[in-house]
Design a protein around this motif. Structure first.
Motif, PDB file in Angstrom:
ATOM      1  N   SER A 100     -30.794 114.930  26.610  1.00  0.00           N
ATOM      2  CA  SER A 100     -30.746 116.380  26.469  1.00  0.00           C
ATOM      3  C   SER A 100     -30.477 116.770  25.010  1.00  0.00           C
ATOM      4  O   SER A 100     -31.313 116.521  24.146  1.00  0.00           O
ATOM      5  CB  SER A 100     -29.697 116.963  27.420  1.00  0.00           C
ATOM      6  OG  SER A 100     -29.840 118.359  27.550  1.00  0.00           O
ATOM      7  N   ASP A 124     -34.349 113.268  29.679  1.00  0.00           N
ATOM      8  CA  ASP A 124     -34.161 114.649  30.117  1.00  0.00           C
ATOM      9  C   ASP A 124     -33.977 115.571  28.914  1.00  0.00           C
ATOM     10  O   ASP A 124     -32.952 116.236  28.758  1.00  0.00           O
ATOM     11  CB  ASP A 124     -32.970 114.734  31.083  1.00  0.00           C
ATOM     12  CG  ASP A 124     -33.273 114.049  32.397  1.00  0.00           C
ATOM     13  OD1 ASP A 124     -33.837 114.697  33.287  1.00  0.00           O
ATOM     14  OD2 ASP A 124     -32.953 112.840  32.527  1.00  0.00           O
ATOM     15  N   ILE A 161     -27.541 121.538  36.784  1.00  0.00           N
ATOM     16  CA  ILE A 161     -27.787 120.202  36.217  1.00  0.00           C
ATOM     17  C   ILE A 161     -27.903 119.094  37.259  1.00  0.00           C
ATOM     18  O   ILE A 161     -28.188 117.952  36.904  1.00  0.00           O
ATOM     19  CB  ILE A 161     -26.684 119.824  35.194  1.00  0.00           C
ATOM     20  CG1 ILE A 161     -25.295 119.841  35.845  1.00  0.00           C
ATOM     21  CG2 ILE A 161     -26.745 120.759  33.990  1.00  0.00           C
ATOM     22  CD1 ILE A 161     -24.189 119.401  34.903  1.00  0.00           C
ATOM     23  N   SER A 163     -29.398 117.657  41.182  1.00  0.00           N
ATOM     24  CA  SER A 163     -30.378 117.821  42.248  1.00  0.00           C
ATOM     25  C   SER A 163     -29.713 118.509  43.441  1.00  0.00           C
ATOM     26  O   SER A 163     -28.480 118.538  43.561  1.00  0.00           O
ATOM     27  CB  SER A 163     -30.922 116.459  42.679  1.00  0.00           C
ATOM     28  OG  SER A 163     -29.892 115.699  43.306  1.00  0.00           O
ATOM     29  N   CYS A 217     -37.075 111.355  33.020  1.00  0.00           N
ATOM     30  CA  CYS A 217     -36.755 112.706  33.475  1.00  0.00           C
ATOM     31  C   CYS A 217     -36.519 112.703  34.982  1.00  0.00           C
ATOM     32  O   CYS A 217     -37.239 112.032  35.729  1.00  0.00           O
ATOM     33  CB  CYS A 217     -37.885 113.666  33.135  1.00  0.00           C
ATOM     34  SG  CYS A 217     -37.502 115.413  33.436  1.00  0.00           S
ATOM     35  N   GLY A 218     -35.515 113.441  35.425  1.00  0.00           N
ATOM     36  CA  GLY A 218     -35.307 113.644  36.846  1.00  0.00           C
ATOM     37  C   GLY A 218     -36.329 114.632  37.382  1.00  0.00           C
ATOM     38  O   GLY A 218     -36.644 115.624  36.726  1.00  0.00           O
ATOM     39  N   ASP A 221     -35.121 118.251  37.495  1.00  0.00           N
ATOM     40  CA  ASP A 221     -34.493 118.796  36.286  1.00  0.00           C
ATOM     41  C   ASP A 221     -35.072 120.177  35.995  1.00  0.00           C
ATOM     42  O   ASP A 221     -36.261 120.308  35.734  1.00  0.00           O
ATOM     43  CB  ASP A 221     -34.746 117.855  35.108  1.00  0.00           C
ATOM     44  CG  ASP A 221     -33.969 118.239  33.851  1.00  0.00           C
ATOM     45  OD1 ASP A 221     -33.479 119.385  33.776  1.00  0.00           O
ATOM     46  OD2 ASP A 221     -33.862 117.392  32.947  1.00  0.00           O
ATOM     47  N   THR A 224     -34.576 120.823  31.436  1.00  0.00           N
ATOM     48  CA  THR A 224     -35.657 120.231  30.637  1.00  0.00           C
ATOM     49  C   THR A 224     -36.636 119.609  31.633  1.00  0.00           C
ATOM     50  O   THR A 224     -36.585 118.417  31.890  1.00  0.00           O
ATOM     51  CB  THR A 224     -35.112 119.168  29.650  1.00  0.00           C
ATOM     52  OG1 THR A 224     -34.329 118.205  30.370  1.00  0.00           O
ATOM     53  CG2 THR A 224     -34.237 119.820  28.597  1.00  0.00           C
ATOM     54  N   GLY A 248     -31.634 115.397  39.180  1.00  0.00           N
ATOM     55  CA  GLY A 248     -31.756 116.587  38.360  1.00  0.00           C
ATOM     56  C   GLY A 248     -31.640 116.228  36.892  1.00  0.00           C
ATOM     57  O   GLY A 248     -32.137 115.199  36.439  1.00  0.00           O
ATOM     58  N   HIS A 249     -30.923 117.082  36.149  1.00  0.00           N
ATOM     59  CA  HIS A 249     -30.781 116.881  34.710  1.00  0.00           C
ATOM     60  C   HIS A 249     -29.936 115.651  34.390  1.00  0.00           C
ATOM     61  O   HIS A 249     -30.213 114.941  33.428  1.00  0.00           O
ATOM     62  CB  HIS A 249     -30.142 118.138  34.108  1.00  0.00           C
ATOM     63  CG  HIS A 249     -30.183 118.198  32.618  1.00  0.00           C
ATOM     64  ND1 HIS A 249     -31.354 118.120  31.897  1.00  0.00           N
ATOM     65  CD2 HIS A 249     -29.181 118.356  31.706  1.00  0.00           C
ATOM     66  CE1 HIS A 249     -31.072 118.223  30.602  1.00  0.00           C
ATOM     67  NE2 HIS A 249     -29.772 118.353  30.457  1.00  0.00           N
ATOM     68  N   ALA A 251     -29.715 112.633  35.508  1.00  0.00           N
ATOM     69  CA  ALA A 251     -30.299 111.524  36.260  1.00  0.00           C
ATOM     70  C   ALA A 251     -29.528 110.225  36.081  1.00  0.00           C
ATOM     71  O   ALA A 251     -29.447 109.406  37.003  1.00  0.00           O
ATOM     72  CB  ALA A 251     -31.758 111.328  35.849  1.00  0.00           C
TER      73      ALA A 251
END
Length: 295
Positions: A100, A124, A161, A163, A217-218, A221, A224, A248-249, A251
Motif C-alpha cells: 500500500s 495491494d 481494509i 474482506s 492483490c486481494g 481490496d 487499491t 481484502g486490502h 491480504a
C-alpha cells in the motif's frame, strides 16, 4: 537463526527502528503500509526467515522510528529514508516489498534510485496519485482526527481494509488491527495523510522498471483494487500478477499462508538467488486466518 528485534540506526537525521531475521547476503526488505508498523509483516518474517535474510522497519513517525514528521512528511522523504536505511546497513542492493503506502514509497525510490533494487514486490498498491475527491476525503479525515481523535477514523478505516469474510468471521484479527491504529500517534497519521494526498503519480515511470516484479492483490481490496494491480502488471514488462481470493486490502494477514507461498515461489526463482535452496515449512500455519475456513 538470527532474530533481532527493535534494532535502531541513525539514518537521514532520524532514528529508524527495524527487525532483522535470518541470514544471507541478499536481504528482503519489507515496507509497511499506512497506518501500521513493521509488525504487520510478522507472518512473512516468521516463514521466510527460515532460509532468507529478512528486514522489516518502521517508517518515520510509526512504530518505534522517531524523527521530524509533522512538517516534513512526504513520499519523497520516506523513499530517501529507505535508501538511508540501506546505506546504514551496508546494503548495496535488495529485494524490496512495499505494501500500500509502502508500495508508493518503493515506486518512488525505484524511479530515483533504480540501481539499489534487484527485484520488487508491489502488494495491494497502485501508481496513481490521489484524485481531487481522494484528496478532499483525506483532508476531511485529518480534520476529523484533529477534532475527535482516532476512534471514528479507525472504525471507518478498518471497515474498508478487510474482506467480508474477515469482518464476519475473524473478529480477533480485526480488533487487533484496530488497536494497533489506535496506539499510533495522531500527529503522525495526520501528517502522513497529507503526504499521501500530495504524492506524485508513478504510472509514467513503470516502463523504466526492468527488474523482476511480483504484484499481489486481494480480490476484495477496495482501497487499491484489482484493476490497479492489473495496470501495474500491464505496464511493468518483467512482472507477475497474483490475485488472492477471500482477501481484502490486508491480504498478508488475512491469507498469510497463500501470501507466503506466493512470495516464496517468486524469490526462489530470482536469478541472483538461484543458488539458494529454500526449505519452506509446509506445516506452518499462522493464526488468526480464514484459510482453513469453510465459510
Amino acid at each position: 537463526m538470527t532474530e533481532k528485534y527493535d534494532q535502531t540506526i541513525a539514518a537521514n537525521n532520524i532514528t529508524m527502528c527495524y527487525n532483522e531475521f535470518g541470514e544471507g547476503l541478499s536481504p528482503i526488505i519489507f515496507i509497511h503500509g499506512f497506518p501500521f508498523d513493521k509488525n504487520m509483516w510478522q507472518p512473512q518474517a516468521a516463514f521466510l526467515s527460515e532460509t532468507l535474510h529478512i528486514i522489516t522497519y518502521d517508517v518515520r513517525g510509526f512504530g518505534k522510528s522517531t524523527g521530524e514528521i509533522i512538517r516534513t512528511a512526504s513520499i519523497d522523504l520516506f523513499a530517501e529514508d529507505l535508501i538511508a536505511l540501506m546505506d546504514g546497513l551496508y546494503i548495496e542492493k535488495a529485494v524490496v516489498c512495499g505494501f500500500s503506502m509502502g508500495g508508493y514509497i518503493l515506486l518512488n525510490a525505484v524511479k530515483r534510485f533504480p540501481d539499489r533494487f534487484s527485484a520488487l514486490i508491489l502488494a495491494d498498491t497502485q501508481c496513481i496519485a490521489d484524485s481531487p475527491e481522494g484528496k478532499e476525503k483525506r483532508r476531511e479525515a485529518m480534520l476529523e482526527i484533529q477534532h475527535y481523535g482516532l476512534v471514528l477514523f479507525t472504525k471507518n478505516f478498518t471497515s474498508k481494509i478487510f474482506s467480508n469474510a474477515s469482518i464476519k468471521y475473524n473478529k480477533i484479527l480485526v480488533k487487533t488491527v484496530m488497536n494497533e491504529i489506535l496506539n499510533t500517534s495522531p500527529e503522525a497519521i495526520i501528517a502522513t495523510l497529507n503526504a499521501l494526498a500530495n504524492r506524485k503519480e508513478m504510472c509514467s515511470s513503470l516502463a523504466q522498471i526492468s527488474v523482476p516484479t511480483l504484484i499481489i492483490c486481494g480480490n476484495e481490496d477496495i482501497l487499491t483494487p484489482v484493476e490497479q494491480a492489473e495496470y501495474l502488471h500491464k505496464n511493468i514488462s518483467n512482472s507477475t500478477l497474483k490475485i488472492i481470493t477471500k482477501a481484502g486490502h490486508l491480504a498478508n494477514l488475512e491469507m498469510p499462508n497463500k501470501y507466503n507461498k506466493i512470495i516464496y515461489e517468486f524469490i526462489e526463482n530470482l536469478p541472483h538467488l538461484s543458488t539458494i535452496k529454500l526449505y519452506g515449512n509446509e506445516n506452518l500455519v499462522i493464526e488468526p486466518s480464514l484459510e482453513n475456513s469453510t465459510n
